[in-house]
Design an enzyme around this catalytic site. Structure first.
Site, PDB file in Angstrom:
ATOM      1  N   ASN A 132       0.859  -1.143  -0.068  1.00 27.73           N
ATOM      2  CA  ASN A 132       0.086  -0.094  -0.078  1.00 27.73           C
ATOM      3  C   ASN A 132       0.889   1.348   0.053  1.00 27.73           C
ATOM      4  O   ASN A 132       0.279   2.393  -0.189  1.00 27.73           O
ATOM      5  CB  ASN A 132      -0.917   0.106   1.287  1.00 27.73           C
ATOM      6  N   SER A 182     -11.608  -5.112   1.081  1.00 27.90           N
ATOM      7  CA  SER A 182     -12.199  -3.882   1.894  1.00 27.90           C
ATOM      8  C   SER A 182     -12.624  -2.979   0.812  1.00 27.90           C
ATOM      9  O   SER A 182     -11.975  -2.543  -0.196  1.00 27.90           O
ATOM     10  CB  SER A 182     -10.799  -3.116   2.765  1.00 27.90           C
ATOM     11  N   CYS A 216      -2.311   4.732   7.599  1.00 22.08           N
ATOM     12  CA  CYS A 216      -2.397   4.345   9.029  1.00 22.08           C
ATOM     13  C   CYS A 216      -1.373   4.661   9.849  1.00 22.08           C
ATOM     14  O   CYS A 216      -1.363   4.553  10.885  1.00 22.08           O
ATOM     15  CB  CYS A 216      -2.483   2.903   8.917  1.00 22.08           C
TER      16      CYS A 216
HETATM   17  N1  PLP Z   1      -4.179  -3.885   4.170  1.00 22.63           N
HETATM   18  C1  PLP Z   1      -3.697  -2.993   3.514  1.00 22.63           C
HETATM   19  C2  PLP Z   1      -2.780  -3.393   2.410  1.00 22.63           C
HETATM   20  C3  PLP Z   1      -4.150  -1.618   3.561  1.00 22.63           C
HETATM   21  O1  PLP Z   1      -3.838  -0.613   2.601  1.00 22.63           O
HETATM   22  C4  PLP Z   1      -5.264  -1.324   4.445  1.00 22.63           C
HETATM   23  C5  PLP Z   1      -5.848  -0.046   4.657  1.00 22.63           C
HETATM   24  O2  PLP Z   1      -4.972   0.925   4.686  1.00 22.63           O
HETATM   25  C6  PLP Z   1      -5.718  -2.639   5.403  1.00 22.63           C
HETATM   26  C7  PLP Z   1      -5.026  -3.733   5.361  1.00 22.63           C
HETATM   27  C8  PLP Z   1      -6.691  -2.173   6.444  1.00 22.63           C
HETATM   28  O3  PLP Z   1      -7.976  -2.316   5.755  1.00 22.63           O
HETATM   29  P1  PLP Z   1      -9.198  -1.754   6.427  1.00 22.63           P
HETATM   30  O4  PLP Z   1      -9.270  -0.329   6.428  1.00 22.63           O
HETATM   31  O5  PLP Z   1     -10.481  -2.313   5.623  1.00 22.63           O
HETATM   32  O6  PLP Z   1      -9.170  -2.291   8.026  1.00 22.63           O
END
Ligand code: PLP
Length: 375
Positions: free
Chosen positions: A152, A200, A328
């Protein structure tokens, strides 16, 4: 003042057609899917149709599709279940996973339930598949491999088929965080050796708070959340009815328009890279930008100076939304763990630009022009 939103890897705006599909389930079709009268039956039918549609698109069986609150819950469920129910005592992962994976793995390790190996990364940020096979084949215990499909922060795409085949060969369980690729990549799960994947909706123009966990029918795990019998006893709690409808609609739209949207967004990404190189020659990029890389993400570095130190803040006050890494972690005092793992250069300021079908070349021109004045 219009905002320019180049942070689509963090979240996307809801597609108006998705909102239209959800609206009846927020208003007149509000029944609890567990109720036996008509309102309930109507809601149940809508959920099962959504599940079938999602399963068809991913080429999975509907019984393999579980709706959750999002990618974080899905990865927590899969990784924890692999240890608790499938006997995995060794987890192989990478240092550049999302925290939904890394923190779950670290928690299991802190409890003394698993040993953890971090696979080597190549210079361009890809997982070293030779090292991966070495680590899996040397493992004397049942192993869980958890590696994300697309990163990400830098956009690198893992060869999920190659990793799946390695896992099959060495009898390992394979979980892949596919949050950045479900809705952005054509999946064929019946022909992919993977036990768990995640999704998601808010990453592909669906609503927030609704996710997917695919559990291959060959593996049997116990429920993660206890309560009522929803999601075939796997995930208790009244279903997020309108979220599930929104998830399915968003996935249907992204699949229908995949070729067109993917080509258009890739064009934007490459255009931004070219324009940055032309106008700000000191720029460098992270990851395998024009190789195995997601078409939505461009991660750029600028030399650290007194001006560039304030770059994200200055872009924000100019109504330009970008991220300094994973959304995040932005705002946290420590930098991105992904950047630390792949280049670890404190003299660079990293900006992640991530695009959607709603962005334009004109927006890129404006952002590049603004960057020139801010750097
Ligand atoms: N995994 C990845 C690669 C992400 O980019 C994200 C979101 O930022 C997540 C997991 C978490 O997903 P969610 O926001 O639906 O909990």
């Amino acid at each position: 003042m219009n905002r320019i939103y180049f942070d689509n890897a963090a979240t996307t705006s809801i597609d108006p057609q998705v909102l239209d599909a959800m609206m009846p389930y927020l208003t007149e079709k509000f029944g609890n899917p567990s109720s036996i009268y008509s309102y309930g039956r109507e809601a149940r039918m809508a959920i099962e149709n959504a599940r079938k549609s999602v399963a068809k698109i991913l080429n999975a069986h509907p019984s393999e599709i579980f709706f959750t609150s999002g990618g974080t819950e899905s990865s927590n469920t899969a990784i924890t279940a692999a240890v608790r129910d499938l006997g995995c005592k060794h987890i192989v992962t990478s240092a550049i996973e999302h925290h939904a994976t890394l923190h779950t793995v670290q928690h299991l390790k802190a409890q003394g339930l698993v040993k953890v190996s971090y696979v080597k990364l190549l210079k361009n940020g890809h997982v070293d598949l030779v090292d991966l096979e070495k680590v899996i084949s040397a493992s004397s215990e049942k192993t869980l491999v958890t590696l994300m499909h697309a990163n990400n922060e830098i956009g690198n795409i893992l060869d999920i088929d190659a990793v799946g085949n390695l896992c099959k060969k060495h009898n390992a369980i394979f979980h892949s965080d596919t949050v950045q690729t479900v809705g952005h990549f054509p999946f064929d799960l019946k022909n992919t050796n993977v036990h768990f994947i995640t999704g998601s909706a808010h990453k592909f123009h669906g609503p927030k708070g609704i996710g997917l966990l695919y559990i291959n029918r060959d593996v049997k795990i116990k429920p993660h959340i206890h309560g009522g019998g929803q999601e075939r006893n796997m995930r208790a709690g009244t279903e997020n009815l309108y979220g599930i409808i929104g998830f399915a609609k968003a996935l249907e739209l992204s699949t229908e328009n995949y070729d067109k949207d993917c080509a258009y967004i890739r064009l934007l990404k490459y255009y931004m890279q070219d324009e940055l190189q032309k106008n700000i020659p000191v720029v460098t990029f992270n990851g395998d930008v024009r190789g195995k890389s997601l078409y939505t993400i461009l991660s750029a570095n600028f030399p650290l100076t007194e001006k560039s130190e304030m770059l994200l803040y200055n872009l924000d006050i100019n109504h330009i939304c970008v991220s300094g890494g994973s959304a995040c972690t932005s705002g946290a005092s420590q930098g991105s763990h992904v950047m630390q793992a792949i280049n670890n250069d404190p003299d660079l300021v990293t900006v992640r630009f991530s695009f959607s079908k709603f962005n334009t070349k004109a927006e890129i021109d404006m952002v590049v022009a603004k960057l020139k004045t801010l750097l």
